[in-house]
Design a protein around this motif. Structure first.
Motif, PDB file in Angstrom:
ATOM      1  N   VAL A   1     -20.069  26.730  31.742  1.00  0.00           N
ATOM      2  CA  VAL A   1     -19.788  27.079  30.346  1.00  0.00           C
ATOM      3  C   VAL A   1     -20.774  28.140  29.854  1.00  0.00           C
ATOM      4  CG1 VAL A   1     -19.726  26.214  27.988  1.00  0.00           C
ATOM      5  CG2 VAL A   1     -18.730  24.856  29.827  1.00  0.00           C
ATOM      6  N   ASP A   2     -22.069  27.982  30.168  1.00  0.00           N
ATOM      7  CA  ASP A   2     -23.068  28.965  29.734  1.00  0.00           C
ATOM      8  C   ASP A   2     -22.789  30.331  30.362  1.00  0.00           C
ATOM      9  OD1 ASP A   2     -24.392  27.172  28.145  1.00  0.00           O
ATOM     10  OD2 ASP A   2     -25.850  26.606  29.680  1.00  0.00           O
ATOM     11  N   GLU A   3     -22.433  30.343  31.633  1.00  0.00           N
ATOM     12  CA  GLU A   3     -22.105  31.613  32.292  1.00  0.00           C
ATOM     13  C   GLU A   3     -20.866  32.239  31.669  1.00  0.00           C
ATOM     14  OE1 GLU A   3     -23.703  30.866  36.849  1.00  0.00           O
ATOM     15  OE2 GLU A   3     -21.774  30.017  36.231  1.00  0.00           O
ATOM     16  N   LEU A   4     -19.920  31.391  31.270  1.00  0.00           N
ATOM     17  CA  LEU A   4     -18.700  31.902  30.653  1.00  0.00           C
ATOM     18  C   LEU A   4     -18.986  32.568  29.316  1.00  0.00           C
ATOM     19  CD1 LEU A   4     -16.172  29.050  31.454  1.00  0.00           C
ATOM     20  CD2 LEU A   4     -16.065  31.407  32.277  1.00  0.00           C
ATOM     21  N   HIS A   5     -19.923  32.012  28.538  1.00  0.00           N
ATOM     22  CA  HIS A   5     -20.273  32.618  27.254  1.00  0.00           C
ATOM     23  C   HIS A   5     -20.790  34.035  27.453  1.00  0.00           C
ATOM     24  CE1 HIS A   5     -20.782  28.479  25.133  1.00  0.00           C
ATOM     25  NE2 HIS A   5     -19.546  28.940  25.050  1.00  0.00           N
ATOM     26  N   ALA A   6     -21.693  34.227  28.411  1.00  0.00           N
ATOM     27  CA  ALA A   6     -22.232  35.560  28.683  1.00  0.00           C
ATOM     28  C   ALA A   6     -21.137  36.484  29.217  1.00  0.00           C
ATOM     29  CB  ALA A   6     -23.388  35.463  29.679  1.00  0.00           C
ATOM     30  N   GLU A   7     -20.307  35.958  30.101  1.00  0.00           N
ATOM     31  CA  GLU A   7     -19.218  36.739  30.682  1.00  0.00           C
ATOM     32  C   GLU A   7     -18.228  37.170  29.605  1.00  0.00           C
ATOM     33  OE1 GLU A   7     -16.813  38.227  34.019  1.00  0.00           O
ATOM     34  OE2 GLU A   7     -18.921  37.782  33.697  1.00  0.00           O
TER      35      GLU A   7
ATOM     36  N   GLY B   1     -29.334  33.421  21.980  1.00  0.00           N
ATOM     37  CA  GLY B   1     -30.745  33.114  22.170  1.00  0.00           C
ATOM     38  C   GLY B   1     -31.622  33.550  21.015  1.00  0.00           C
ATOM     39  N   LEU B   2     -31.006  33.807  19.839  1.00  0.00           N
ATOM     40  CA  LEU B   2     -31.768  34.291  18.698  1.00  0.00           C
ATOM     41  C   LEU B   2     -32.284  33.162  17.822  1.00  0.00           C
ATOM     42  CD1 LEU B   2     -29.516  37.337  17.760  1.00  0.00           C
ATOM     43  CD2 LEU B   2     -31.738  37.369  18.914  1.00  0.00           C
ATOM     44  N   ILE B   3     -31.653  32.012  17.877  1.00  0.00           N
ATOM     45  CA  ILE B   3     -32.141  30.834  17.172  1.00  0.00           C
ATOM     46  C   ILE B   3     -31.983  29.626  18.085  1.00  0.00           C
ATOM     47  CG2 ILE B   3     -31.560  31.717  14.873  1.00  0.00           C
ATOM     48  CD1 ILE B   3     -29.131  29.867  14.893  1.00  0.00           C
ATOM     49  N   ASN B   4     -32.708  28.576  17.768  1.00  0.00           N
ATOM     50  CA  ASN B   4     -32.619  27.342  18.544  1.00  0.00           C
ATOM     51  C   ASN B   4     -32.533  26.165  17.591  1.00  0.00           C
ATOM     52  OD1 ASN B   4     -32.703  25.303  20.381  1.00  0.00           O
ATOM     53  ND2 ASN B   4     -34.799  25.665  21.074  1.00  0.00           N
ATOM     54  N   PRO B   5     -31.327  25.844  17.122  1.00  0.00           N
ATOM     55  CA  PRO B   5     -31.164  24.763  16.137  1.00  0.00           C
ATOM     56  C   PRO B   5     -31.634  23.406  16.633  1.00  0.00           C
ATOM     57  CG  PRO B   5     -29.186  26.096  16.307  1.00  0.00           C
ATOM     58  CD  PRO B   5     -30.061  26.477  17.454  1.00  0.00           C
ATOM     59  N   SER B   6     -31.704  23.189  17.945  1.00  0.00           N
ATOM     60  CA  SER B   6     -32.060  21.874  18.466  1.00  0.00           C
ATOM     61  C   SER B   6     -33.547  21.735  18.767  1.00  0.00           C
ATOM     62  CB  SER B   6     -31.264  21.579  19.734  1.00  0.00           C
ATOM     63  OG  SER B   6     -31.567  22.522  20.741  1.00  0.00           O
ATOM     64  N   ALA B   7     -34.349  22.771  18.491  1.00  0.00           N
ATOM     65  CA  ALA B   7     -35.780  22.692  18.784  1.00  0.00           C
ATOM     66  C   ALA B   7     -36.437  21.589  17.968  1.00  0.00           C
ATOM     67  CB  ALA B   7     -36.445  24.031  18.489  1.00  0.00           C
ATOM     68  N   ALA B   8     -37.299  20.839  18.603  1.00  0.00           N
ATOM     69  CA  ALA B   8     -37.956  19.717  17.919  1.00  0.00           C
ATOM     70  C   ALA B   8     -39.006  20.205  16.940  1.00  0.00           C
ATOM     71  CB  ALA B   8     -38.599  18.789  18.945  1.00  0.00           C
TER      72      ALA B   8
END
Length: 251
Positions: free
Chosen positions: A133-139, A182-189
């Protein structure tokens, strides 16, 4: 029972698939002709008077009703009918385009869609092989750049998000696009004070279940009402500030 009888009662899977395709094609041909007849002069006066612009609210309403049927887990027959209403809107717009000589009809819409789907899924129809899925987003982003004749990396993460989307749906889309880029990380603790999401999504809220998030959002709407603030406008402005801050470093 002999093998011949077994074969008669259980035809090969290929025949089942072939029959299903024929049935689908015949059903679509019938409903296409029905809608085409209604929009033509001498058909239905109301349908004849409609335009793409006049139908937009119906497309929104029918889509909302289909979503409601899914979320309420309605019986399959009711969900089918709601999906049919969405299909009707597609057929309606295509019939108007054909009637008014806009240069396309339903067949052209379907052909263009099919070509786009195949071109954007080389891992299914080409030789790219399986992609995560992650590779598909970039593709996906690379393929959209290629289709538009743009240089790699030239597209903004927010390109293609309609300004007219409902505010909450647009906010979710913007956050998802920025996260995937990769500009934000909503799940960062842990978050710094500079993080534009720090005031919106805190560590405690990350652990809330769907009901908790819904209750929190409803509480904000209630606060907005008490303060005589339009929550829809407030959210639109917040999304604009987030986009400007992340993409352009604006305060």
């Amino acid at each position: 029972m002999d093998s011949a009888s077994d074969d008669a009662e259980n035809p090969p899977t290929e025949l089942h698939a072939e029959g299903a395709e024929d049935r689908t094609a015949a059903a679509l041909a019938r409903v296409v002709e029905t809608v085409r007849t209604m929009v033509q002069p001498g058909g239905c006066a109301w349908h004849e008077a409609q335009t793409h612009e006049s139908l937009t609210r119906f497309l929104v309403e029918e889509t909302a009703e289909f979503i409601d049927a899914i979320e309420r887990d309605l019986p399959a027959g009711e969900t089918r009918d709601e999906l049919g209403d969405v299909l009707y809107q597609v057929l309606f717009h295509a019939a108007i385009a054909e009637r008014d000589g806009e240069g396309y009809d339903l067949a052209a819409v379907a052909d263009a869609l099919n070509e786009k789907l195949i071109a954007r899924h080389p891992h299914v129809f080409g030789d790219r092989g399986y992609l995560s899925v992650d590779e598909l987003h970039a593709e996906w982003e690379r393929l959209k750049e290629d289709a538009a004749g743009e240089d790699r990396g030239s597209r903004s993460p927010l390109d293609g998000i309609p300004a007219g989307m409902p505010s909450l749906a647009r906010a979710a889309k913007v956050v998802d696009r920025l996260r995937r880029a990769g500009l934000i990380n909503p799940s960062a603790a842990e978050r710094s004070h500079e993080d534009p999401l720090a005031a919106v999504i805190g560590p405690d809220e990350q652990r809330l279940a769907e009901f908790g998030i819904g209750d929190a959002m409803l509480a904000l709407v209630t606060r907005a009402n008490a303060a005589d603030v339009d929550p829809d406008r407030a959210l639109r402005l917040a999304v604009d500030r987030l986009s400007a801050r992340v993409l352009h470093g604006e305060s």
